[in-house]
Design a protein around this motif. Structure first.
Motif, short mmCIF file in Angstrom:
data_model
loop_
_atom_site.label_atom_id
_atom_site.label_comp_id
_atom_site.label_asym_id
_atom_site.label_seq_id
_atom_site.Cartn_x
_atom_site.Cartn_y
_atom_site.Cartn_z
N LEU A 1 11.07 -2.31 -0.03
CA LEU A 1 12.07 -3.47 0.31
C LEU A 1 11.23 -4.65 0.80
O LEU A 1 10.53 -4.50 1.80
CB LEU A 1 13.14 -3.23 1.18
CG LEU A 1 14.23 -2.24 0.86
CD1 LEU A 1 13.77 -0.73 0.95
CD2 LEU A 1 15.48 -2.44 1.55
N ARG A 2 11.07 -5.65 0.22
CA ARG A 2 10.56 -7.02 0.47
C ARG A 2 11.57 -7.91 0.21
O ARG A 2 12.49 -7.82 -0.47
CB ARG A 2 9.42 -7.07 -0.30
CG ARG A 2 9.28 -6.69 -1.70
CD ARG A 2 7.93 -6.89 -2.17
NE ARG A 2 6.97 -5.67 -1.66
CZ ARG A 2 5.62 -6.00 -1.79
NH1 ARG A 2 5.06 -7.25 -1.86
NH2 ARG A 2 4.76 -5.20 -1.03
N GLU A 3 11.45 -9.32 0.78
CA GLU A 3 12.20 -10.25 0.31
C GLU A 3 12.41 -10.68 -0.81
O GLU A 3 11.48 -10.93 -1.63
CB GLU A 3 11.57 -11.45 1.09
CG GLU A 3 11.52 -11.24 2.93
CD GLU A 3 11.09 -12.77 3.45
OE1 GLU A 3 11.19 -13.71 2.85
OE2 GLU A 3 10.60 -12.67 4.34
N GLY A 4 13.52 -10.43 -1.38
CA GLY A 4 13.97 -10.83 -2.73
C GLY A 4 13.64 -9.87 -3.79
O GLY A 4 13.77 -9.88 -5.08
N ALA A 5 13.10 -8.65 -3.36
CA ALA A 5 12.54 -7.63 -4.42
C ALA A 5 12.88 -6.29 -3.81
O ALA A 5 12.75 -5.99 -2.52
CB ALA A 5 11.17 -7.90 -4.93
N LEU A 6 12.92 -5.36 -4.84
CA LEU A 6 12.93 -3.85 -4.46
C LEU A 6 12.05 -3.11 -5.42
O LEU A 6 12.09 -3.17 -6.61
CB LEU A 6 14.45 -3.36 -4.50
CG LEU A 6 14.38 -1.61 -4.33
CD1 LEU A 6 14.05 -1.50 -2.84
CD2 LEU A 6 16.04 -1.24 -4.71
N ARG A 7 11.12 -2.31 -4.88
CA ARG A 7 10.10 -1.70 -5.86
C ARG A 7 10.25 -0.15 -5.47
O ARG A 7 10.37 0.31 -4.46
CB ARG A 7 8.51 -2.14 -5.23
CG ARG A 7 8.21 -3.38 -5.70
CD ARG A 7 6.68 -3.69 -5.31
NE ARG A 7 6.29 -5.08 -5.81
CZ ARG A 7 5.04 -5.46 -5.62
NH1 ARG A 7 4.12 -4.72 -4.99
NH2 ARG A 7 4.70 -6.72 -6.04
N CYS A 8 9.92 0.35 -6.66
CA CYS A 8 9.93 2.05 -6.60
C CYS A 8 8.33 2.33 -7.15
O CYS A 8 7.83 1.44 -8.04
CB CYS A 8 10.56 2.62 -7.66
SG CYS A 8 12.51 2.53 -6.95
N VAL A 9 7.62 3.00 -6.28
CA VAL A 9 6.31 3.22 -6.57
C VAL A 9 6.15 4.85 -6.53
O VAL A 9 6.68 5.45 -5.37
CB VAL A 9 5.27 2.65 -5.55
CG1 VAL A 9 3.94 2.82 -5.88
CG2 VAL A 9 5.58 1.19 -5.49
#
Length: 365
Positions: A161-169
């Protein structure tokens, strides 16, 4: 405890929950599903102490109560009943009777008080997004998770979780898959969690509509809530590698071509690749990509593709399965292979966006 319900209405929550229940359990009660009847609805909960799933549906002629029933047997019975059957389930002492038409089944129970459930997860962050968005993030990355790796933190998926975004890795140390979204996500603080492999697989199975989801991030758990189910997974306690350091910087040698053309060429060449190492060699010259595979029987396969590139005289080897997996998870018509030199990893992505990126480590041939 007692309730009546149509077979189809009962089968849906049971189908959702039964996938969580392991056939072999250390605790006998974990082979059961928790059945709770309250206020005109019935809830079913399955757990293996790592992943928990609860689903509810409305019932008629109900009397409140709770017990646990053999999960697989209950599911198999309901699935085998004729379409449109009306199911009546009632408890007497330590037995539960299930009636449908002329069929009658008596099942043993274990006390509901013995069933371990996760109640409070100490929520740190809440995120709301569409189900289709989360499914896309998982589908495009899950294949790269490690399986039974001693580096336990690789046996799962990172949610970043980061400001303004959600990543899957996800990564297994040989390849890496990343997908991110900025739509419908409001995040207050940066946070990283690792969902175990089984939790990821269960989520993939459950996500099948376009509704809204609420993700609750706890200190040790992730909870996903939809109108008809609540999914809870323990998190892997570990530190995920610095995945951004793996994405090649300065990979200025770019090869662009139609995704399906490359995928089919790799599929054909792979037939004669080494069964153990699955290696293929990519030779790049201006306007042309040559893919070559050899095996110990001295057999050889060659494919020549027309591509957009000015790269001259670059030769590098890769595991063909990893390239195929990366291409299968992309959606664009054209793809870009971004290379630096013959010893560097390859960045694979759609030509028109960078939302989904894949890194494949080179293979010495």
């Amino acid at each position: 405890m007692r309730f009546s319900i149509q077979r189809e209405a009962l089968l849906k929550p049971l189908t959702q929950v039964v996938g969580v229940v392991e056939r072999r359990q250390t605790l006998p009660v974990l082979a059961n599903v928790l059945v709770e009847v309250t206020n005109g609805s019935v809830g079913f909960t399955g757990s293996d102490l790592e992943v928990e799933l609860s689903a509810r549906c409305a019932v008629e002629d109900s009397v409140d109560g709770a017990t646990t029933l053999p999960a697989r047997k209950l599911f198999d019975i309901v699935r085998a009943l004729p379409d449109g059957s009306r199911v009546d389930l009632s408890q007497t002492g330590e037995r539960v009777t299930l009636k449908a038409g002329r069929s009658r089944f008596t099942l043993s129970t274990l006390p509901a008080t013995e069933f371990p459930t996760v109640d409070d997860i100490d929520v740190v962050e809440r995120v709301t997004l569409t189900e289709a968005t989360l499914k896309e993030l998982i589908d495009r990355t899950a294949f790269a998770m490690a399986h039974q790796d001693v580096r336990y933190y690789l046996n799962g998926m990172l949610l970043d979780l980061r400001e303004g975004a959600l990543r899957c890795v996800a990564t297994d140390g040989h390849r890496l898959a990343l997908c991110e979204t900025t739509a419908d996500v409001v995040i207050k603080a940066k946070r990283q969690i690792i969902i175990p492999r089984k939790g990821v697989n269960e989520l993939q199975r459950l996500l099948d509509s376009d509704g809204a989801l609420e993700l609750e991030f706890g200190k040790n758990h992730l909870r996903v809530t939809r109108a008809d189910f609540v999914f809870t997974s323990k998190l892997i306690d570990g530190r995920f590698p610095d995945y951004e350091a793996v994405i090649p910087i300065g990979a200025d040698k770019i090869v662009q071509l139609p995704r399906d053309e490359l995928r089919m060429a790799l599929q054909r060449v792979a037939i004669l690749s080494n069964e153990k190492y699955r290696g293929v060699k990519l030779d790049v010259v201006p306007g042309r990509l040559t893919i070559v595979a050899h095996n110990p029987e001295q057999e050889e396969a060659t494919e020549v593709l027309e591509v957009q590139t000015v790269v001259d005289g670059l030769s590098v080897g890769f595991n063909v399965n990893y390239l195929q997996d990366a291409l299968s998870s992309l959606r664009g018509v054209n793809v870009m292979l971004c290379l630096r030199d013959s010893n560097s990893s390859c960045l694979v992505r759609d030509a028109d966006n960078e939302r989904s990126r894949h890194v494949v480590m080179p293979l010495r041939l």
